[in-house]
Design a protein around this motif. Structure first.
Motif, mmCIF file in Angstrom:
data_model
loop_
_atom_site.group_PDB
_atom_site.id
_atom_site.type_symbol
_atom_site.label_atom_id
_atom_site.label_comp_id
_atom_site.label_asym_id
_atom_site.label_seq_id
_atom_site.Cartn_x
_atom_site.Cartn_y
_atom_site.Cartn_z
ATOM 1 N N SER A 208 9.142 -26.533 86.422
ATOM 2 C CA SER A 208 10.371 -26.528 87.215
ATOM 3 C C SER A 208 11.385 -27.541 86.704
ATOM 4 C CB SER A 208 10.053 -26.826 88.685
ATOM 5 O OG SER A 208 9.447 -28.100 88.817
ATOM 6 N N CYS A 209 10.920 -28.438 85.821
ATOM 7 C CA CYS A 209 11.829 -29.415 85.223
ATOM 8 C C CYS A 209 12.860 -28.733 84.340
ATOM 9 C CB CYS A 209 11.020 -30.416 84.400
ATOM 10 S SG CYS A 209 11.989 -31.514 83.365
ATOM 11 N N PHE A 210 12.480 -27.604 83.750
ATOM 12 C CA PHE A 210 13.329 -26.945 82.772
ATOM 13 C C PHE A 210 13.906 -25.650 83.337
ATOM 14 C CE2 PHE A 210 9.969 -29.251 80.572
ATOM 15 C CZ PHE A 210 10.711 -30.076 79.748
ATOM 16 N N THR A 211 15.206 -25.475 83.223
ATOM 17 C CA THR A 211 15.843 -24.242 83.687
ATOM 18 C C THR A 211 16.232 -23.349 82.524
ATOM 19 O OG1 THR A 211 17.959 -25.422 83.763
ATOM 20 C CG2 THR A 211 16.699 -25.268 85.808
ATOM 21 N N SER A 212 16.744 -23.930 81.461
ATOM 22 C CA SER A 212 17.086 -23.153 80.272
ATOM 23 C C SER A 212 17.211 -24.086 79.084
ATOM 24 C CB SER A 212 18.421 -22.418 80.469
ATOM 25 O OG SER A 212 19.502 -23.346 80.517
ATOM 26 N N GLU A 213 17.086 -23.506 77.897
ATOM 27 C CA GLU A 213 17.217 -24.319 76.684
ATOM 28 C C GLU A 213 18.596 -24.941 76.596
ATOM 29 O OE1 GLU A 213 16.675 -24.031 71.846
ATOM 30 O OE2 GLU A 213 16.400 -22.256 73.067
ATOM 31 N N TYR A 214 19.569 -24.299 77.161
ATOM 32 C CA TYR A 214 20.943 -24.805 77.099
ATOM 33 C C TYR A 214 21.043 -26.209 77.689
ATOM 34 C CZ TYR A 214 25.881 -25.384 78.214
ATOM 35 O OH TYR A 214 27.149 -25.883 78.348
ATOM 36 N N ASP A 215 20.165 -26.502 78.646
ATOM 37 C CA ASP A 215 20.230 -27.796 79.313
ATOM 38 C C ASP A 215 19.813 -28.959 78.414
ATOM 39 O OD1 ASP A 215 21.172 -26.731 81.642
ATOM 40 O OD2 ASP A 215 19.223 -26.627 82.623
ATOM 41 N N CYS A 216 19.070 -28.668 77.351
ATOM 42 C CA CYS A 216 18.756 -29.668 76.326
ATOM 43 C C CYS A 216 18.228 -30.981 76.914
ATOM 44 C CB CYS A 216 19.998 -29.964 75.480
ATOM 45 S SG CYS A 216 20.666 -28.537 74.618
ATOM 46 N N HIS A 217 17.204 -30.883 77.736
ATOM 47 C CA HIS A 217 16.665 -32.065 78.400
ATOM 48 C C HIS A 217 16.178 -33.132 77.421
ATOM 49 C CE1 HIS A 217 16.316 -28.582 81.010
ATOM 50 N NE2 HIS A 217 16.257 -29.371 82.050
ATOM 51 N N ILE A 240 8.791 -23.718 77.069
ATOM 52 C CA ILE A 240 9.641 -24.378 76.072
ATOM 53 C C ILE A 240 9.111 -24.260 74.651
ATOM 54 C CG2 ILE A 240 10.399 -26.053 77.807
ATOM 55 C CD1 ILE A 240 8.622 -28.139 76.407
ATOM 56 N N GLY A 241 7.975 -23.576 74.483
ATOM 57 C CA GLY A 241 7.319 -23.531 73.175
ATOM 58 C C GLY A 241 8.174 -23.007 72.049
ATOM 59 N N ASP A 242 9.103 -22.092 72.357
ATOM 60 C CA ASP A 242 9.923 -21.500 71.290
ATOM 61 C C ASP A 242 11.360 -22.017 71.302
ATOM 62 O OD1 ASP A 242 10.682 -20.312 73.647
ATOM 63 O OD2 ASP A 242 10.645 -18.254 72.896
ATOM 64 N N TRP A 243 11.625 -23.046 72.067
ATOM 65 C CA TRP A 243 12.973 -23.608 72.087
ATOM 66 C C TRP A 243 13.274 -24.284 70.753
ATOM 67 C CZ3 TRP A 243 14.219 -26.343 77.387
ATOM 68 C CH2 TRP A 243 14.174 -25.384 78.405
ATOM 69 N N PHE A 250 12.490 -31.952 67.840
ATOM 70 C CA PHE A 250 13.374 -32.858 68.581
ATOM 71 C C PHE A 250 14.219 -33.728 67.663
ATOM 72 C CE2 PHE A 250 9.460 -32.177 71.050
ATOM 73 C CZ PHE A 250 9.985 -31.462 72.109
ATOM 74 N N GLY A 251 14.541 -33.179 66.503
ATOM 75 C CA GLY A 251 15.386 -33.895 65.553
ATOM 76 C C GLY A 251 14.627 -34.814 64.619
ATOM 77 N N GLY A 252 13.303 -34.883 64.787
ATOM 78 C CA GLY A 252 12.493 -35.727 63.923
ATOM 79 C C GLY A 252 12.087 -35.009 62.651
ATOM 80 N N THR A 253 11.326 -35.689 61.833
ATOM 81 C CA THR A 253 10.808 -35.075 60.617
ATOM 82 C C THR A 253 9.280 -35.068 60.683
ATOM 83 O OG1 THR A 253 10.823 -37.213 59.445
ATOM 84 C CG2 THR A 253 12.771 -35.830 59.247
ATOM 85 N N ASN A 254 8.697 -33.943 60.309
ATOM 86 C CA ASN A 254 7.231 -33.769 60.351
ATOM 87 C C ASN A 254 6.669 -34.025 61.748
ATOM 88 O OD1 ASN A 254 7.053 -33.245 57.514
ATOM 89 N ND2 ASN A 254 7.243 -35.436 57.155
ATOM 90 N N THR A 255 7.416 -33.604 62.763
ATOM 91 C CA THR A 255 6.960 -33.763 64.142
ATOM 92 C C THR A 255 5.892 -32.736 64.466
ATOM 93 O OG1 THR A 255 9.197 -34.447 64.743
ATOM 94 C CG2 THR A 255 7.718 -33.871 66.557
ATOM 95 N N THR A 256 4.855 -33.162 65.165
ATOM 96 C CA THR A 256 3.818 -32.256 65.663
ATOM 97 C C THR A 256 3.958 -32.152 67.174
ATOM 98 O OG1 THR A 256 2.286 -32.906 63.912
ATOM 99 C CG2 THR A 256 1.342 -31.832 65.871
ATOM 100 N N VAL A 257 4.086 -30.899 67.668
ATOM 101 C CA VAL A 257 4.197 -30.665 69.112
ATOM 102 C C VAL A 257 2.945 -29.954 69.588
ATOM 103 C CG1 VAL A 257 5.536 -29.600 70.959
ATOM 104 C CG2 VAL A 257 6.717 -30.543 68.955
ATOM 105 N N LEU A 258 2.244 -30.566 70.512
ATOM 106 C CA LEU A 258 1.005 -29.998 71.037
ATOM 107 C C LEU A 258 1.112 -29.784 72.543
ATOM 108 C CD1 LEU A 258 -1.583 -32.312 69.195
ATOM 109 C CD2 LEU A 258 -0.819 -30.023 68.498
ATOM 110 N N PHE A 259 0.556 -28.656 73.007
ATOM 111 C CA PHE A 259 0.476 -28.365 74.440
ATOM 112 C C PHE A 259 -0.995 -28.494 74.829
ATOM 113 C CE2 PHE A 259 4.286 -26.366 72.844
ATOM 114 C CZ PHE A 259 5.231 -26.677 73.817
ATOM 115 N N ASP A 260 -1.473 -29.714 74.767
ATOM 116 C CA ASP A 260 -2.907 -29.971 74.873
ATOM 117 C C ASP A 260 -3.287 -30.833 76.079
ATOM 118 O OD1 ASP A 260 -1.635 -32.218 73.886
ATOM 119 O OD2 ASP A 260 -3.218 -32.729 72.454
#
Length: 265
Positions: A208-217, A240-243, A250-260
């Motif tokens: 519920s924190c996220f409403t749309s990618e446009y909001d760029c939280h 948000i997995g495909d945002w 998130f603008g980083g380099t070699n960032t790893t995003v896990l949903f774990d």
């Protein structure tokens, strides 16, 4: 006017400046500990631009040395602009204690400790609500900060932590374990150029924190940060997995995003 008379005039002027500072609820340089606390709140503009050129003895000292920044424990809320720009570029600040602050209102800590080179850690462990722009660039360029405790922070408002820790090159530990809600651009470039940051966890975020990618939280929160791993609750992958922010690290380099992490409600 004789030299002696001129010196007397200067001393009197300095004393008058000191008294004016005290009358406004501000404190001269040195141990910054005396603030109005009768209502437990720093009100709008209460301690902006803390002077650093007058000592407690009324003598000039530019800059002050070894400043230990403390607020009365009775102060729980920092009001609008309450500490905005208060110690910006005051490079003699060696420690700060904000551990009892529970809420920061609009721009209350904006640019407050910007450019301070000696602060080693940030303790905001009682903070639960950061309103809009409340910590905007608060610790920008604090190059000695290694840790930030925001462990009870639940709500981040619009632009609340924008560039809050930008340029904190030694920052390697950030606790956001209670964070549930992030408004639009709430973490925008918050950790930009934090080259030592290798892990971020968001165990309490809900869908519920996220409403749309446009909001760029979380927009570019890791800009130019190399090799950081970001952990989210498993149920957020479908949200948000495909945002582009996520897939772009998130603008980083070699960032790893896990949903774990365990799913939230």
């Amino acid at each position: 006017m004789s030299i002696s008379d001129k010196l007397t005039t200067i001393r009197n002027a300095i004393k008058a400046i000191k008294q004016a500072i005290i009358d406004k609820g501000q404190t001269p340089s040195g141990d910054i500990t005396t603030y109005p606390d009768a209502i437990g709140n720093i009100t709008s503009g209460g301690v902006q631009y803390i002077p650093r050129e007058v000592t407690s003895d009324g003598e000039l000292q530019v800059p002050a040395t070894d400043i230990k920044f403390n607020l009365s424990e009775n102060i729980k809320t920092i009001g609008e602009y309450g500490l905005a720009y208060a110690l910006m570029n005051c490079t003699s600040v060696t420690s700060i204690d904000l551990s009892h602050i529970e809420k920061v209102k609009y721009a209350g800590l904006s640019h407050s400790f910007y450019g301070n080179k000696l602060i080693a850690s940030v303790n905001l462990s009682s903070l639960t609500v950061a309103e809009n722009s409340s910590l905007d660039q608060c610790f920008y360029g604090c190059t000695s900060v290694t840790s930030a405790d925001l462990s009870n922070l639940e709500t981040i408002g619009f632009y609340a932590l924008t560039n809050a820790f930008q340029g904190c090159g030694k920052l390697n530990s950030v606790n956001l374990s209670s964070l549930k809600t992030v408004s639009k651009y709430g973490l925008n470039q918050a950790f930009m150029f934090c080259f030592s940051l290798k892990e971020l966890k968001f165990p309490s975020l809900t869908s519920s924190c996220f409403t749309s990618e446009y909001d760029c939280h979380l927009h570019n929160m890791l800009f130019q940060v190399p090799g950081c791993t970001v952990h989210f609750p498993s149920n957020l992958e479908s949200v948000i997995g495909d945002w582009s922010d996520v897939t772009g690290g998130f603008g980083g380099t070699n960032t790893t995003v896990l949903f774990d992490l365990p799913a939230t409600s």
